[in-house]
Design a protein around this motif. Structure first.
Motif, PDB file in Angstrom:
ATOM      1  N   SER A   1      39.630  50.456  50.604  1.00 34.43           N
ATOM      2  CA  SER A   1      40.480  51.715  50.541  1.00 34.43           C
ATOM      3  C   SER A   1      41.145  51.610  49.285  1.00 34.43           C
ATOM      4  N   ASP A   2      41.821  52.771  48.794  1.00 33.85           N
ATOM      5  CA  ASP A   2      42.648  52.936  47.773  1.00 33.85           C
ATOM      6  C   ASP A   2      43.925  52.298  47.715  1.00 33.85           C
TER       7      ASP A   2
ATOM      8  N   ALA B   1      37.985  43.754  54.474  1.00 34.04           N
ATOM      9  CA  ALA B   1      38.484  45.122  54.244  1.00 34.04           C
ATOM     10  C   ALA B   1      39.850  45.364  53.691  1.00 34.04           C
ATOM     11  N   ALA B   2      40.537  44.510  53.749  1.00 31.15           N
ATOM     12  CA  ALA B   2      41.755  44.624  53.380  1.00 31.15           C
ATOM     13  C   ALA B   2      42.083  44.110  51.922  1.00 31.15           C
ATOM     14  N   GLY B   3      41.278  43.228  51.538  1.00 29.68           N
ATOM     15  CA  GLY B   3      41.263  42.688  50.082  1.00 29.68           C
ATOM     16  C   GLY B   3      40.414  41.293  50.192  1.00 29.68           C
ATOM     17  N   HIS B   4      39.659  41.400  49.260  1.00 23.18           N
ATOM     18  CA  HIS B   4      38.796  40.216  48.832  1.00 23.18           C
ATOM     19  C   HIS B   4      38.380  39.959  47.423  1.00 23.18           C
ATOM     20  N   ALA B   5      37.937  38.800  46.893  1.00 22.68           N
ATOM     21  CA  ALA B   5      37.363  38.605  45.476  1.00 22.68           C
ATOM     22  C   ALA B   5      36.187  39.432  45.267  1.00 22.68           C
ATOM     23  N   GLU B   6      35.921  40.060  44.380  1.00 21.44           N
ATOM     24  CA  GLU B   6      34.964  41.005  43.993  1.00 21.44           C
ATOM     25  C   GLU B   6      33.443  40.400  44.195  1.00 21.44           C
ATOM     26  N   ARG B   7      33.527  39.133  43.647  1.00 23.23           N
ATOM     27  CA  ARG B   7      32.430  38.346  43.617  1.00 23.23           C
ATOM     28  C   ARG B   7      31.763  37.895  44.800  1.00 23.23           C
ATOM     29  N   ALA B   8      32.556  37.728  45.843  1.00 24.05           N
ATOM     30  CA  ALA B   8      32.300  37.122  47.228  1.00 24.05           C
ATOM     31  C   ALA B   8      31.120  37.572  48.055  1.00 24.05           C
TER      32      ALA B   8
END
Length: 106
Positions: free
Chosen positions: A100-101, A27-34
């Motif tokens: 989140s933003d 949720a904090a940050g990931h690769a979009e295509r993962a």
């Protein structure tokens, strides 16, 4: 543990990337295509992964993904570990998305 490993630079554009971090990390940050599949759920959910594709497995720094790659390869999949994990991904300034933003951080 000796598992096949690639650098972030060696991940093909069309690679099937599997993020094995936990829900809060995703949720904090990931690769979009993962594809998200926490390592703690791997034994129950591995059937969701495409058996015919090579899998590029990533976590925060490479430890959990190495264990996941070893297990997947023993289970008939073709998987490689992504060295440096999402920490390296972020350090290189590669794009991140999150739930989140807020600024996405690893």
């Amino acid at each position: 543990m000796d598992v096949p490993t690639v650098s972030i630079d060696e991940i093909p554009e069309d690679a099937h990337l599997v993020d094995v971090r936990e829900d809060d990390e995703w949720a904090a940050g990931h690769a979009e295509r993962a594809q998200h599949l926490p390592v703690t759920e791997l034994a129950e959910r591995y059937g969701e992964l495409p058996a015919e594709e090579q899998l590029y497995v990533i976590c925060r720094s490479g430890g959990r993904s190495a264990r996941a790659v070893a297990w997947l390869n023993q289970s008939g999949y073709t998987a490689v570990n992504v060295a440096g994990g999402m920490g390296e991904w972020q350090a290189r300034g590669l794009p991140l998305v999150g739930d989140s933003d807020d600024p996405h951080v690893i």
